[in-house]
Design an enzyme around this catalytic site. Structure first.
Site, PDB file in Angstrom:
ATOM      1  N   CYS A  93       0.844  -1.407   0.091  1.00 34.11           N
ATOM      2  CA  CYS A  93      -0.107   0.161  -0.010  1.00 34.11           C
ATOM      3  C   CYS A  93       0.698   1.275   0.121  1.00 34.11           C
ATOM      4  O   CYS A  93       1.595   1.426   1.055  1.00 34.11           O
ATOM      5  CB  CYS A  93      -0.899  -0.118   1.271  1.00 34.11           C
ATOM      6  N   CYS A 148       0.190   3.765   2.946  1.00 38.78           N
ATOM      7  CA  CYS A 148       0.775   3.079   4.148  1.00 38.78           C
ATOM      8  C   CYS A 148       2.324   3.373   4.333  1.00 38.78           C
ATOM      9  O   CYS A 148       2.869   3.581   5.411  1.00 38.78           O
ATOM     10  CB  CYS A 148       0.460   1.885   4.066  1.00 38.78           C
TER      11      CYS A 148
END
Length: 102
Positions: free
Chosen positions: A31, A34
């Site tokens: 991600c 992230c």
């Protein structure tokens, strides 16, 4: 302070029974947002003792993600006294994270 990696096995002891508020970062290695938020969370863990900082890899701990209704990542959850106090979904700046944890 070090970051605690949460699993379904240690979640109760580390997050629910914590004597401090707990900031939980739900993330995954693939991600992009992230990966942008992770260094911010790491810095906050080093700079403050007022909250316990934890991370949950949703690929490895899908059960915890389901338990907290995590549909998008990154998701930050702030717990206090074993209860969810607040939730933030998506990338936010360091200032916003600090404001989030109060």
């Amino acid at each position: 302070m070090a970051i605690t990696v949460l699993t379904k096995d240690n979640f109760e002891a580390e997050a629910v029974k914590s004597d401090r508020p707990v900031l939980i970062d739900f993330w995954a290695p693939w991600c992009g947002p992230c990966r942008m938020l992770s260094p911010i969370v790491d810095e906050i863990a080093e700079e403050t003792d007022s909250v316990k900082v934890c991370k949950v890899n949703v690929d490895e701990e899908g059960e915890l993600a389901v338990r907290f209704g995590v549909m998008s990542i990154p998701t930050l959850i702030l717990m206090q006294n074993g209860e969810v106090k607040d939730t933030s979904v998506g990338y936010i700046s360091k200032e916003e994270v600090l404001e989030f944890i109060g």
